[in-house]
Design a protein around this motif. Structure first.
Motif, short mmCIF file in Angstrom:
data_model
loop_
_atom_site.label_atom_id
_atom_site.label_comp_id
_atom_site.label_asym_id
_atom_site.label_seq_id
_atom_site.Cartn_x
_atom_site.Cartn_y
_atom_site.Cartn_z
N ILE A 16 0.84 -1.20 0.00
CA ILE A 16 0.00 0.00 0.00
C ILE A 16 0.87 1.25 0.00
N ALA A 17 0.61 2.14 -0.93
CA ALA A 17 1.20 3.48 -0.91
C ALA A 17 0.14 4.41 -0.33
N ARG A 18 0.59 5.31 0.52
CA ARG A 18 -0.37 6.20 1.19
C ARG A 18 0.18 7.62 1.21
N PHE A 21 -2.36 13.85 3.81
CA PHE A 21 -2.36 15.31 3.86
C PHE A 21 -3.07 15.73 5.14
N SER A 22 -2.31 16.24 6.10
CA SER A 22 -2.90 16.68 7.36
C SER A 22 -2.72 18.19 7.50
N GLY A 23 -3.52 18.78 8.34
CA GLY A 23 -3.42 20.21 8.56
C GLY A 23 -3.98 21.06 7.43
N ILE A 24 -4.82 20.47 6.59
CA ILE A 24 -5.44 21.25 5.51
C ILE A 24 -6.75 21.85 6.03
N ALA A 25 -7.17 22.91 5.40
CA ALA A 25 -8.43 23.56 5.78
C ALA A 25 -9.60 22.74 5.26
N THR A 51 -11.03 10.31 4.54
CA THR A 51 -10.83 11.48 5.40
C THR A 51 -9.63 11.31 6.32
N SER A 52 -9.27 10.08 6.63
CA SER A 52 -8.12 9.76 7.47
C SER A 52 -7.77 8.30 7.22
N ILE A 53 -6.68 7.83 7.80
CA ILE A 53 -6.25 6.45 7.56
C ILE A 53 -7.35 5.46 7.91
N SER A 54 -8.00 5.67 9.04
CA SER A 54 -9.08 4.75 9.45
C SER A 54 -10.46 5.35 9.24
N GLY A 55 -10.53 6.48 8.56
CA GLY A 55 -11.80 7.18 8.36
C GLY A 55 -12.61 6.64 7.20
N ILE A 94 -4.97 9.47 0.60
CA ILE A 94 -5.14 8.79 -0.68
C ILE A 94 -4.31 7.52 -0.61
N GLU A 95 -4.92 6.38 -0.96
CA GLU A 95 -4.25 5.09 -0.91
C GLU A 95 -4.30 4.42 -2.28
#
Length: 116
Positions: A16-18, A21-25, A51-55, A94-95
Motif C-alpha cells: 500500500i502506498a499512502r 495530507f494533514s493540517g489542511i483547511a 478522510t483519514s487512515i481509518s476514516g 489517498i491510498e
C-alpha cells in the motif's frame, strides 16, 4: 514526480502506498495523481480517497497506468483528475495498493483547494 516514486508488482493488495495530507483547511479539493506510463503497468490501479487512515471512504477511482495522465498539466507534468472531494476535517488520505493486473506506480498526488 521530481524523480521519486515507488512501485509494486501485481499482487493481493498487501503493498500500500499512502499519501497523508494533514493540517489542511476544510473544504472541497481536486485530487490528482501522476505516474510514468508503460505497457507493463496496471490497467486497473485503484486509488481510494478517505478522510483519514481509518476514516470513511469518500470515493475511489480506477485508472489505467499504461496511459499517460493528461487531465491537468502542472509544473510540466500531466496529472489524472481522481475527482473532487469534500472534507469537513483537516485531512485527506489517498491510498493505492497492488491489487491489480500489472505494476502499480505510486508517484505523486496533488491537491487543489476548490472552495471552502
Amino acid at each position: 514526480f521530481g524523480g521519486n516514486l515507488v512501485f509494486a508488482a501485481a499482487g493481493n493488495g498487501s503493498a500500500i502506498a499512502r499519501w497523508n495530507f494533514s493540517g489542511i483547511a476544510p473544504g472541497q479539493y481536486r485530487v490528482s495523481a501522476t505516474w510514468h506510463a508503460h505497457s507493463n503497468r496496471a490497467t486497473n490501479a485503484n486509488y481510494v480517497i478517505k478522510t483519514s487512515i481509518s476514516g470513511p471512504t469518500l470515493g475511489s477511482i480506477t485508472v489505467n497506468q499504461q496511459s499517460t495522465p493528461s487531465d491537468i498539466s502542472d509544473s510540466g507534468v500531466g496529472w489524472k483528475n481522481l475527482g473532487n472531494f469534500t472534507t469537513s476535517g483537516n485531512g485527506l488520505v489517498i491510498e493505492l495498493n497492488n491489487s491489480a493486473n500489472g505494476y502499480v506506480i505510486a508517484d505523486a498526488v496533488r491537491l487543489e483547494r476548490l472552495s471552502p
